[in-house]
Design a protein around this motif. Structure first.
Motif, PDB file in Angstrom:
ATOM      1  N   ASP A  53       0.822  -1.211   0.000  1.00 38.93           N
ATOM      2  CA  ASP A  53       0.000   0.000   0.000  1.00 38.93           C
ATOM      3  C   ASP A  53       0.858   1.263   0.000  1.00 38.93           C
ATOM      4  N   LEU A  54       2.035   1.188   0.609  1.00 42.71           N
ATOM      5  CA  LEU A  54       2.906   2.352   0.708  1.00 42.71           C
ATOM      6  C   LEU A  54       3.649   2.638  -0.599  1.00 42.71           C
ATOM      7  N   PRO A  56       2.912   2.541  -3.933  1.00 42.75           N
ATOM      8  CA  PRO A  56       2.338   3.480  -4.911  1.00 42.75           C
ATOM      9  C   PRO A  56       2.387   4.926  -4.428  1.00 42.75           C
ATOM     10  N   ASN A  57       2.183   5.135  -3.124  1.00 44.35           N
ATOM     11  CA  ASN A  57       2.249   6.496  -2.589  1.00 44.35           C
ATOM     12  C   ASN A  57       3.652   7.081  -2.729  1.00 44.35           C
ATOM     13  N   MET A  58       4.657   6.250  -2.483  1.00 44.96           N
ATOM     14  CA  MET A  58       6.031   6.716  -2.621  1.00 44.96           C
ATOM     15  C   MET A  58       6.339   7.056  -4.081  1.00 44.96           C
ATOM     16  N   GLU A  60       4.273   7.952  -6.446  1.00 46.98           N
ATOM     17  CA  GLU A  60       3.567   9.167  -6.839  1.00 46.98           C
ATOM     18  C   GLU A  60       4.230  10.409  -6.255  1.00 46.98           C
ATOM     19  N   THR A  61       4.712  10.298  -5.038  1.00 45.42           N
ATOM     20  CA  THR A  61       5.406  11.428  -4.411  1.00 45.42           C
ATOM     21  C   THR A  61       6.665  11.792  -5.183  1.00 45.42           C
ATOM     22  N   GLN A 138       6.306  14.903   2.880  1.00 48.27           N
ATOM     23  CA  GLN A 138       5.504  13.726   2.554  1.00 48.27           C
ATOM     24  C   GLN A 138       6.390  12.513   2.278  1.00 48.27           C
ATOM     25  N   LEU A 142       6.702   8.970   4.397  1.00 47.79           N
ATOM     26  CA  LEU A 142       6.563   7.666   3.742  1.00 47.79           C
ATOM     27  C   LEU A 142       7.792   6.800   3.998  1.00 47.79           C
TER      28      LEU A 142
END
Length: 205
Positions: A53-54, A56-58, A60-61, A138, A142
């Motif tokens: 889950d983490l 994709p966030n990384m 995108e950041t 952000q 992460l």
């Protein structure tokens, strides 16, 4: 009825009782241990899912921060492609895995090991390309969460290993192994040895 016949029946009755008590004890013990194994594995999966889950966030950041015209961006893009492939492979395997299925268990953990390595390559590529990214709040958050997740994965894998060891000893030792065979209990798979997988990806900047 002759005295010898009564003695024989008494002996048979005692043997039946002994076998019943022994079988019941062994069965209940193995059921409990098997539930412990399933619970321990579920906790490993939770941490694997947390990492997935983490990621994709990384990504995108980093994409939001990156300068697309930079010559170093190509290297990050290639690393991200490798991470994407590893991520999809791990996600595909996660839907079918249980400790009872040795082959699926091995495939799943190989996919997770591949994801771990691809994540390390990606983060190192980002580190080289964008050294100032450490100032992004952000991304820093992460990074911290990801490091904590990797530590949790290691912890839960260790707990799973301990529970499986206890269960496997139970179903393999005599005389419990006889009951295990009768009741259909078999040894559970352990994690394959992979020194690199035991080390969390280096995400410090």
């Amino acid at each position: 009825m002759k005295k010898s016949g009564i003695i024989t029946l008494a002996v048979i009755a005692i043997l039946v009782i002994v076998l019943f008590v022994s079988g019941k004890s062994a069965y209940n013990s193995m059921v409990t241990l098997e539930q412990d194994v399933d619970e321990a594995w579920a906790k490993v999966e939770v941490q694997y899912q947390r990492r997935m889950d983490l990621i994709p966030n990384m990504v995108e950041t980093v994409k939001g921060y990156a300068e697309h015209e930079s010559s170093t961006y190509e290297k990050v893009t290639q690393a991200r492609a490798g991470l994407s492939d590893a991520y999809n492979a791990a996600k595909e395997q996660s839907a079918t895995v249980t400790p009872a299925d040795t082959e699926a268990f091995d495939r799943y953990n190989q996919a997770q090991q591949g994801l771990n390595k691809a994540l390390s390559i990606y983060v190192n590529a980002v580190k080289e390309a964008y050294p100032d990214l450490k100032a992004d709040v952000q991304f820093t958050n992460l990074q911290t969460t990801l490091e904590g997740t990797e530590n949790r994965i290691a912890t839960e894998r260790g707990r799973y290993t301990g529970v499986v060891k206890e269960y496997n000893l139970k179903v393999k030792r005599f005389p419990a192994n006889i009951w295990a065979s009768i009741f259909g209990f078999s040894a559970k798979p352990q994690f394959a040895s992979d020194p690199e997988a035991a080390t969390a990806p280096k995400v410090s900047f």
